[in-house]
Structure formats: C-alpha cells, structure tokens
Design a protein around this motif. Structure first.
Motif, PDB file in Angstrom:
ATOM      1  N   GLY A 193     -69.788 -72.996  70.933  1.00  0.00           N
ATOM      2  CA  GLY A 193     -70.588 -72.931  69.704  1.00  0.00           C
ATOM      3  C   GLY A 193     -69.902 -72.204  68.561  1.00  0.00           C
ATOM      4  O   GLY A 193     -70.403 -72.181  67.436  1.00  0.00           O
ATOM      5  N   HIS A 236     -66.663 -78.773  69.944  1.00  0.00           N
ATOM      6  CA  HIS A 236     -67.493 -79.114  71.110  1.00  0.00           C
ATOM      7  C   HIS A 236     -67.959 -80.564  71.038  1.00  0.00           C
ATOM      8  O   HIS A 236     -67.858 -81.231  70.007  1.00  0.00           O
ATOM      9  N   SER A 243     -71.177 -83.490  72.261  1.00  0.00           N
ATOM     10  CA  SER A 243     -72.580 -83.687  71.880  1.00  0.00           C
ATOM     11  C   SER A 243     -73.529 -82.887  72.772  1.00  0.00           C
ATOM     12  O   SER A 243     -74.735 -82.877  72.538  1.00  0.00           O
ATOM     13  N   ALA A 244     -72.982 -82.222  73.792  1.00  0.00           N
ATOM     14  CA  ALA A 244     -73.727 -81.316  74.675  1.00  0.00           C
ATOM     15  C   ALA A 244     -75.084 -81.869  75.104  1.00  0.00           C
ATOM     16  O   ALA A 244     -76.128 -81.299  74.789  1.00  0.00           O
ATOM     17  N   PRO A 245     -75.082 -82.982  75.843  1.00  0.00           N
ATOM     18  CA  PRO A 245     -76.350 -83.611  76.232  1.00  0.00           C
ATOM     19  C   PRO A 245     -77.268 -82.666  77.004  1.00  0.00           C
ATOM     20  O   PRO A 245     -78.497 -82.813  76.952  1.00  0.00           O
TER      21      PRO A 245
HETATM   22  P1  ATP Z   1     -66.736 -83.480  75.199  1.00  0.00           P
HETATM   23  O1  ATP Z   1     -65.983 -84.102  76.333  1.00  0.00           O
HETATM   24  O2  ATP Z   1     -67.165 -84.463  74.170  1.00  0.00           O
HETATM   25  O3  ATP Z   1     -66.058 -82.282  74.610  1.00  0.00           O
HETATM   26  P2  ATP Z   1     -68.453 -82.059  77.054  1.00  0.00           P
HETATM   27  O4  ATP Z   1     -69.776 -82.443  77.588  1.00  0.00           O
HETATM   28  O5  ATP Z   1     -67.303 -81.954  77.972  1.00  0.00           O
HETATM   29  O6  ATP Z   1     -68.115 -82.980  75.783  1.00  0.00           O
HETATM   30  P3  ATP Z   1     -69.472 -80.098  75.328  1.00  0.00           P
HETATM   31  O7  ATP Z   1     -70.441 -81.085  74.820  1.00  0.00           O
HETATM   32  O8  ATP Z   1     -68.589 -79.440  74.364  1.00  0.00           O
HETATM   33  O9  ATP Z   1     -68.539 -80.668  76.415  1.00  0.00           O
HETATM   34  O10 ATP Z   1     -70.265 -79.009  76.144  1.00  0.00           O
HETATM   35  C1  ATP Z   1     -69.639 -78.112  77.053  1.00  0.00           C
HETATM   36  C2  ATP Z   1     -70.600 -76.981  77.339  1.00  0.00           C
HETATM   37  O11 ATP Z   1     -70.707 -76.147  76.203  1.00  0.00           O
HETATM   38  C3  ATP Z   1     -72.011 -77.477  77.659  1.00  0.00           C
HETATM   39  O12 ATP Z   1     -72.566 -76.688  78.685  1.00  0.00           O
HETATM   40  C4  ATP Z   1     -72.762 -77.268  76.388  1.00  0.00           C
HETATM   41  O13 ATP Z   1     -74.112 -77.004  76.575  1.00  0.00           O
HETATM   42  C5  ATP Z   1     -72.056 -76.076  75.751  1.00  0.00           C
HETATM   43  N1  ATP Z   1     -72.041 -76.200  74.299  1.00  0.00           N
HETATM   44  C6  ATP Z   1     -71.332 -77.078  73.579  1.00  0.00           C
HETATM   45  N2  ATP Z   1     -71.566 -76.918  72.276  1.00  0.00           N
HETATM   46  C7  ATP Z   1     -72.460 -75.915  72.156  1.00  0.00           C
HETATM   47  C8  ATP Z   1     -73.113 -75.295  71.046  1.00  0.00           C
HETATM   48  N3  ATP Z   1     -72.880 -75.676  69.790  1.00  0.00           N
HETATM   49  N4  ATP Z   1     -73.986 -74.312  71.299  1.00  0.00           N
HETATM   50  C9  ATP Z   1     -74.220 -73.903  72.551  1.00  0.00           C
HETATM   51  N5  ATP Z   1     -73.635 -74.435  73.635  1.00  0.00           N
HETATM   52  C10 ATP Z   1     -72.775 -75.449  73.452  1.00  0.00           C
END
Ligand code: ATP
Length: 370
Positions: A268, A286, A288-290
């Motif tokens: 974040g 980061h 889309s953090a589904p």
């Molecule tokens: P990608 O492969 O597109 O980077 P991903 O699912 O591997 O996606 P992220 O979506 O970046 O990775 O999420 C990784 C972790 O970080 C998740 O547990 C998510 O909840 C957390 N996270 C990501 N962005 C944020 C944010 N802005 N605020 C809080 N937690 C976040």
C-alpha cells in the motif's frame, strides 16, 4: 499566471485499482487547485479483467492510441481471479502498454515513513530511502508482453527468453545515474548507483554490467557499486539503508521491489513510475488485491504517491516548476500525516480505510495551506 494543461489518460482497472485511483485523482485535484499554474485534464478509459469479461477485449478500442497521445497515463491495477486468457495467463494490457510505449525505466521508490511498521529492529531502518530501478520492457518479461515470443514445444517444453539489448540498457543506466544525481542534489540520496545482476552466471547479465561500466564513465560525480541479485536480496534485509539507486533486470526488479516494499510497510506504500523516452505511465506497484476489494480497506497512498511521481515527470518534460511544487506538497502531507499519526491505514493495523486516509490527507493539505 498562465495555466498549462496536461492530458492524462486514466485506466482505473479492476478491484482496488478503482478506489485507489479515485483517491489519487482527488488529491491531484486538490494540489492543482492550490498550487495553480497547471491543469490536469483526465480522460477515463476502460481496460482490465472486468472489461475483458464483459467484452472479450482487455482494453477499449482506440484506448492505446489515445494513451499514446496523452501527456501521461495513470493506471490503477488490473486483474481479477478466474478471469484469464485460454492459456491460463492473466489479463495484462498494461504489459503491452509498457512494451508498445517502450517504458523501460520502472522507478520504484522505497522510503521509510515515521510510525509505519518496521520489519527490521535496527534503528537505521528509519533511514531507508532507495529506488529500485527495474528495466521494464525486456529481461525475462520480454516473452510475457507478447505471447508468441515464448517458444512452446507441444506440451513438453516451454522456453521464455531473457533479452538484454544495448540501446535499452544504455538508456536505463543513464536514467539510473541521472536519477542518483537528481536525488543527491535534492538531499535525498547518497549519489550511488548499484548494478544488480547475475554477471557471474549469465552472459546477458555480464553484458548488462559491461554497459553499466561504459555509461558510468559519463557520471564521475556518482559512485558505482555492484551486487549479485542473490546477495542483494540478503543485503536488503541486512542493510537496506546503505543503498540509493539499484538498477536491475526486469524480473529481478519485480521481485526485489516487493521485498524492499515489505521492509517499509507493505504494498500500500509502493508507488511506481514507468518511463520511456516519449511516454510515462504511473501506477501503484500493487495489484488489484481481490482479497480486500470492495471493503474500503486498501491503503491508497501508493496510488497517491504515484500521482506525485506523475507530477514530477510532467515537470521534467515541461519545465513548469509548479508541478514540482505540487508533487512536494503531496509527499510532505503523507510524511506529516504519518509523523503526527493523523494517517493510520488499516493495512498497518490502524483504523482508516481508503476513504478515511484520503479525507485526512486532503485535510492535511488544506490546513498546511492556512
Ligand atoms: P499482482 O500479481 O497483480 O501484483 P497480487 O495479487 O500478486 O497481484 P497484490 O494485488 O499486490 O498482489 O496483493 C498482494 C497482497 O498485498 C495482498 O494480500 C493484498 O491484500 C495486499 N495489498 C495490495 N495492495 C494493497 C493496498 N493498497 N492496501 C493494502 N493491502 C494491499
């Protein structure tokens, strides 16, 4: 005072990308109103997994051309679970944009803010302030941007190609040295560039280092160092405060920037700029953090700080100092918010979700003006 207008193509994308983009735009609007002398004109276009599910296309028709003629591109995040191409790969129009617009310089700042979680107990962890400069168009992602670049031999073997070219590598290293010079002048860096590679094993990496040495000669005021990527991973845990600009291959940079981001809080806070000779794309690092989407839980600061990087880029391109002023306002407000504990994101165990963090930051910007 004359007002210079800059066109921004905005792709909010999927999941938390939509919410954090809205936060970033609110903050950009606040600083542009306050500072004056420039105007950001947004055009919102569709791209992403949600759009693909509805239309079978990953980006709206004509959107790439529009993005290409804008002064900058802003992107939230792309991807949704279960929405994939037939071969199982993710929906990733942003990788194509990187490739098409030759956004070779992936700038990922890693900075420790006060009162954010520290993964390291050493007090010097408070001084972490480095940039992972990730080459973003070739390296091991060369095959990822365009599928037919991978060699697929039936159902028995798949080869992805790691590509390093002289023109891109020269530009990347020049960018690294210039960035180190700029940071040193601003008092935020030590004037040090570290080449992170695996030159002891791969010919492509030995070439990456050779070009680094050639370009370094043009920057005698900047110190240079080398680290193998495995040793760099170790050093990012042992002594991250010792580094300034780390320049590296695409896949290494992908991994190291997440690792480094983890040292100063989490995803974040991970802002990102992807810059080429003629285009710039800005997005939180980061995804889309589904797992947290739709819950008003995400920390919008990575997206907001990416907006500040966009203002710096527009300032560099136009020479309009008002854009730098606006970028510094955002950075100072974030710093002030953490040091006074007015900003307490849920991501760090606090009580503030996406909206609350944004509202508080806007309030800090408003009060700092009075
Ligand atoms: P990608 O492969 O597109 O980077 P991903 O699912 O591997 O996606 P992220 O979506 O970046 O990775 O999420 C990784 C972790 O970080 C998740 O547990 C998510 O909840 C957390 N996270 C990501 N962005 C944020 C944010 N802005 N605020 C809080 N937690 C976040």
């Amino acid at each position: 005072m004359s007002t210079e207008t800059f066109s921004i193509t905005v792709f909010r994308g999927d999941g938390i990308g939509v919410d954090v983009t809205n936060s970033a735009i609110e903050v950009l609007d606040a600083v542009q109103t306050d500072v004056g002398g420039f105007r950001l004109q947004y055009e919102y276009l569709h791209a992403g997994a949600g759009y693909f599910r509805e239309t079978g296309k990953d980006i709206a028709p004509g959107a790439e051309a529009k993005a290409g003629s804008a002064d900058a591109i802003y992107l939230g995040a792309i991807g949704l679970p279960g929405v994939r191409h037939e071969d199982g790969t993710e929906i990733s129009p942003h990788l194509r944009l990187r490739d098409q617009f030759e956004l070779y310089a992936g700038v990922r700042p890693v900075k420790a803010y006060p009162n954010t979680p520290r993964r390291l107990s050493d007090p010097r962890a408070a001084e972490i302030d480095l940039i992972v400069l990730r080459e973003s168009t070739e390296g091991l992602f060369y095959s990822a941007a365009v599928h037919d670049r991978s060699v697929v031999i039936g159902d028995d073997e798949v080869r992805d190609i790691l590509r390093i070219t002289r023109p891109t590598t020269e530009k990347l290293h020049d960018f690294a040295f210039e960035l180190a010079r700029k940071r040193k002048a601003q008092g935020s860096g030590q004037g040090l560039v570290t080449c992170v590679d695996k030159a002891n094993v791969f010919r492509s990496m030995a070439f990456f280092r050779k070009v680094f040495d050639e370009r370094a000669a043009k920057f005698p005021d900047i110190e240079r160092a080398y680290n193998y990527v495995d040793a760099q991973a170790l050093d990012l845990i042992r002594q991250p405060w010792a580094f300034d600009v780390l320049v590296t291959e695409n896949m290494f940079g992908d991994i190291l920037s997440d690792l480094a981001g983890g040292l100063v809080g989490g995803m974040g806070m991970a802002a990102c700029a992807e810059i080429g000779d003629h285009h710039g794309l800005f997005q939180p690092a980061h995804g889309s953090a589904p797992d947290i989407m739709g819950q008003d839980w995400a920390n919008p600061l990575a997206a907001i700080l990416s907006g500040a990087l966009m203002l710096d880029y527009l300032g560099d391109n136009s020479g309009n100092n008002k854009l730098y002023e606006a970028a510094r306002q955002i950075e100072h407000a974030v710093y002030h918010g953490f040091s006074t504990q007015r900003i307490r994101p849920m991501e760090f165990g606090g009580d503030m979700g996406t909206h609350a963090v944004t509202t508080e930051l806007l309030d800090i910007l408003r009060t700092s003006r009075q």
